[in-house]
Scaffold this motif. Structure first.
Motif, PDB file in Angstrom:
ATOM      1  N   THR A 177       0.730  -0.958  -0.496  1.00 19.65           N
ATOM      2  CA  THR A 177       0.034   0.190  -0.536  1.00 19.65           C
ATOM      3  C   THR A 177       0.961   1.061   0.026  1.00 19.65           C
ATOM      4  O   THR A 177       1.477   1.611   1.192  1.00 19.65           O
ATOM      5  CB  THR A 177      -1.136  -0.502   1.026  1.00 19.65           C
ATOM      6  OG1 THR A 177      -2.060  -0.920   1.307  1.00 19.65           O
ATOM      7  CG2 THR A 177      -2.058   1.388   0.891  1.00 19.65           C
ATOM      8  N   ASP A 178       0.994   1.820  -1.205  1.00 15.37           N
ATOM      9  CA  ASP A 178       1.895   2.703  -1.542  1.00 15.37           C
ATOM     10  C   ASP A 178       1.373   4.174  -0.312  1.00 15.37           C
ATOM     11  O   ASP A 178       0.419   4.595  -0.534  1.00 15.37           O
ATOM     12  CB  ASP A 178       1.515   3.722  -3.007  1.00 15.37           C
ATOM     13  CG  ASP A 178       2.700   2.505  -3.751  1.00 15.37           C
ATOM     14  OD1 ASP A 178       3.019   1.980  -3.440  1.00 15.37           O
ATOM     15  OD2 ASP A 178       2.605   3.089  -4.889  1.00 15.37           O
ATOM     16  N   GLY A 179       2.772   4.521   0.644  1.00 19.22           N
ATOM     17  CA  GLY A 179       2.687   5.862   1.478  1.00 19.22           C
ATOM     18  C   GLY A 179       1.571   5.742   2.778  1.00 19.22           C
ATOM     19  O   GLY A 179       1.658   6.421   3.623  1.00 19.22           O
ATOM     20  N   TRP A 180       1.325   4.739   2.960  1.00 17.63           N
ATOM     21  CA  TRP A 180       0.677   4.009   3.626  1.00 17.63           C
ATOM     22  C   TRP A 180       0.999   4.375   5.394  1.00 17.63           C
ATOM     23  O   TRP A 180       0.569   4.777   6.028  1.00 17.63           O
ATOM     24  CB  TRP A 180      -0.149   2.650   3.908  1.00 17.63           C
ATOM     25  CG  TRP A 180      -0.567   1.860   4.887  1.00 17.63           C
ATOM     26  CD1 TRP A 180      -0.732   1.375   5.864  1.00 17.63           C
ATOM     27  CD2 TRP A 180      -2.665   3.041   5.449  1.00 17.63           C
ATOM     28  NE1 TRP A 180      -1.624   1.667   7.018  1.00 17.63           N
ATOM     29  CE2 TRP A 180      -2.442   2.529   6.985  1.00 17.63           C
ATOM     30  CE3 TRP A 180      -3.346   4.383   5.204  1.00 17.63           C
ATOM     31  CZ2 TRP A 180      -3.264   2.935   7.953  1.00 17.63           C
ATOM     32  CZ3 TRP A 180      -3.884   5.017   5.959  1.00 17.63           C
ATOM     33  CH2 TRP A 180      -3.683   4.012   6.985  1.00 17.63           C
ATOM     34  N   LEU A 211      -7.926   2.732  10.950  1.00 17.24           N
ATOM     35  CA  LEU A 211      -8.715   1.145  11.051  1.00 17.24           C
ATOM     36  C   LEU A 211     -10.296   2.088   9.576  1.00 17.24           C
ATOM     37  O   LEU A 211      -9.849   1.923   8.471  1.00 17.24           O
ATOM     38  CB  LEU A 211      -9.795   0.575  12.034  1.00 17.24           C
ATOM     39  CG  LEU A 211      -8.475  -0.641  12.440  1.00 17.24           C
ATOM     40  CD1 LEU A 211      -8.341  -1.206  10.970  1.00 17.24           C
ATOM     41  CD2 LEU A 211      -7.375  -0.108  13.413  1.00 17.24           C
ATOM     42  N   HIS A 212     -10.851   3.533   9.387  1.00 17.52           N
ATOM     43  CA  HIS A 212     -11.487   3.434   9.012  1.00 17.52           C
ATOM     44  C   HIS A 212     -10.622   3.864   7.074  1.00 17.52           C
ATOM     45  O   HIS A 212     -10.747   3.666   6.274  1.00 17.52           O
ATOM     46  CB  HIS A 212     -12.782   4.701   8.698  1.00 17.52           C
ATOM     47  CG  HIS A 212     -13.362   5.778   7.832  1.00 17.52           C
ATOM     48  ND1 HIS A 212     -14.580   4.828   6.958  1.00 17.52           N
ATOM     49  CD2 HIS A 212     -12.507   6.733   7.519  1.00 17.52           C
ATOM     50  CE1 HIS A 212     -14.251   5.730   5.951  1.00 17.52           C
ATOM     51  NE2 HIS A 212     -13.272   6.178   5.843  1.00 17.52           N
ATOM     52  N   MET A 216      -9.873   2.338   3.669  1.00 11.74           N
ATOM     53  CA  MET A 216      -9.811   3.517   2.170  1.00 11.74           C
ATOM     54  C   MET A 216      -8.946   2.890   1.678  1.00 11.74           C
ATOM     55  O   MET A 216      -9.085   3.060   0.376  1.00 11.74           O
ATOM     56  CB  MET A 216      -9.895   4.991   2.810  1.00 11.74           C
ATOM     57  CG  MET A 216     -11.297   5.663   2.828  1.00 11.74           C
ATOM     58  SD  MET A 216     -12.906   4.855   2.804  1.00 11.74           S
ATOM     59  CE  MET A 216     -12.618   6.076   0.757  1.00 11.74           C
ATOM     60  N   ALA A 217      -7.769   2.972   2.366  1.00 15.86           N
ATOM     61  CA  ALA A 217      -6.454   2.662   1.827  1.00 15.86           C
ATOM     62  C   ALA A 217      -6.634   0.763   0.628  1.00 15.86           C
ATOM     63  O   ALA A 217      -6.191   1.506   0.161  1.00 15.86           O
ATOM     64  CB  ALA A 217      -4.955   2.659   2.750  1.00 15.86           C
TER      65      ALA A 217
END
Length: 230
Positions: A177-180, A211-212, A216-217
């Motif tokens: 997940t890029d940038g997470w 967690l929301h 979304m990610a």
């Protein structure tokens, strides 16, 4: 989730312990779930049981057990005598799962704000500092350790439910997940601040938000992978 301890393996030359049947099914569940939630296997994809058996070096029995478990989770549609296919998941399904996780994790965070002692808070700070530093290769392990300290504050049944929910999301989230990781740093800082301030309501809300946003990610990643054809 505990401190980042290394579990020692068998001594050199020792005979490897056999893999237990239940553990084999769990291994298959994690593998198939990871393929789906990372976007590698899209809705409607038929599960190739022979390929899974070859990849994991297991028999068909734990694979059949795993398919039943994943069918109950809603990730697969199991068709009697025909096998299983990846379910027609929607973005809302993904976000809903993470938000459910957030409700339970938020409850644990609220408890942590009132029950963690100073030593535990210092452990939480130390893990967060390593996360911020960014030189640690295993961000997933740091994330696991951060949440474990918080989750230990919850009652036994809540911890059991958290473990179930935790296992149903990809363990290697930070690898795909890029940038997470940058977003998570901010979220963890906000959660830590609420816990240090002994503000249970803020800790709960910030964990739920974390967690929301994770959900979304995850949806954004799946969209980039072409998980939803449209």
């Amino acid at each position: 989730m505990t401190d980042l301890a290394v579990i020692p393996g068998p001594e050199p030359g020792a005979t490897p312990l056999p893999r237990r049947r239940g553990a084999l099914a769990d291994e298959v569940v994690s593998y198939i779930r990871g393929q789906i939630l990372a976007g590698a296997w899209k809705p409607g994809t038929k599960i190739d049981q022979e390929a899974v058996a070859e990849a994991l070096q297991v028999s068909r029995s734990p694979i059949r057990e795993a398919l039943v478990i994943l069918g109950q989770e809603g990730l697969l549609e199991v068709i009697p005598r025909r096998g299983a296919v990846v379910a027609d998941l929607t973005p809302e399904d993904i976000v809903d799962h993470y938000e459910l996780f957030g409700v339970v994790a938020g409850r644990a965070a609220a408890m942590a704000a009132t029950t963690l002692d100073e030593e535990e808070i210092e452990q939480l700070r130390a893990i967060h500092d390593r996360f911020v530093d960014g030189t640690d290769d295993d961000l997933s392990a740091l994330n696991w350790a951060f949440h474990r300290i918080i989750n230990r504050s919850a009652p036994r049944r809540t911890r059991w439910l958290l473990r179930l929910l935790e296992r149903s999301v990809p363990a290697d989230y930070y690898e795909f997940t890029d940038g997470w990781n940058a977003q998570a740093v901010g979220h963890h800082a906000a959660i830590l601040e609420a816990i240090v301030s002994r503000d249970a309501d803020q800790a709960r809300r910030r964990m739920e938000h974390h967690l929301h946003e994770s959900g979304m990610a995850a949806v954004a990643h799946l969209q980039r992978q072409g998980f939803w054809a449209s």
